[in-house]
Design a protein around this motif. Structure first.
Motif: not given
Length: 191
Positions: A10-13, A33-34, A38-39, A125-126
């Motif tokens: 969550i922090g990374f996002h 990806a962001l 990409i969800d 995504g990755p």
């Protein structure tokens, strides 16, 4: 799911400063990806169309032949600790085969890890394939480093498969659950 991995994910996002913890190649892929929006909550591999399977199988016959002895040699290791799975990918990112024992069957299904799915970064995504196929050496993605939430409960290791001329044939991933001893050790190493 591992609560610590979910909190990190969550922090990374949520913030680019948190993503500074990610390895550079993974961080750059996350940024792509962001940007493409990409969800991460719904991202997962997409099934390959039925009419494409025969051609993919024919194109990868050499890869199947090259890996059969490897799978035969490792089946006893996998059987002893059933929380491992080997994933065989084409160089285009199609999951061609999985090698595992019953202990992993439900986990693979729950995480949408199915043969004849495309692991392209455009869909998921990755992920271990999209990052790993770019490396000539091995790579790993542990828990929260995975862009798609569905993959955060695993420890993933990948190596490209090259022929004698260094031509890329595909890739091989080893995956285990975060609650497995090796998965827990990998998480501790990344802290």
């Amino acid at each position: 799911m591992d609560d610590n991995q979910t909190k990190k994910w969550i922090g990374f996002h949520n913030t680019s400063s948190a993503r500074q913890e990610l390895p550079l190649n993974v961080r750059m892929a996350w940024e792509r990806a962001l940007q493409r929006k990409i969800d991460p909550h719904s991202a997962c591999p997409l099934e390959v169309p039925i009419d494409a399977k025969a051609k993919i199988k024919a194109d990868n016959k050499r890869l199947f032949v090259c890996t059969q002895s490897l799978f035969h040699a490792t089946k006893y290791m996998i059987k002893e600790n059933g929380k491992f799975c080997l994933l065989l990918f084409s160089k285009e990112g199609v999951l061609l085969a999985t090698y595992h024992y019953d202990q992993m069957k439900d986990w693979l299904h729950d995480h949408k890890i199915n043969v004849w799915t495309n692991w392209s970064e455009d869909f998921t995504g990755p992920n271990i394939f999209s990052i790993g196929i770019q490396e000539k050496t091995g790579t790993s993605m542990i828990g929260a480093e995975n862009y798609a939430h569905i993959f955060t409960n695993g420890a993933w290791y990948f190596s490209s498969i090259l022929d004698g001329n260094d031509d890329l044939l595909g890739g091989l991933a080893l995956v285990t659950t975060i609650d497995n001893e090796i998965g827990r050790a990998s998480c501790r190493e990344r802290v």
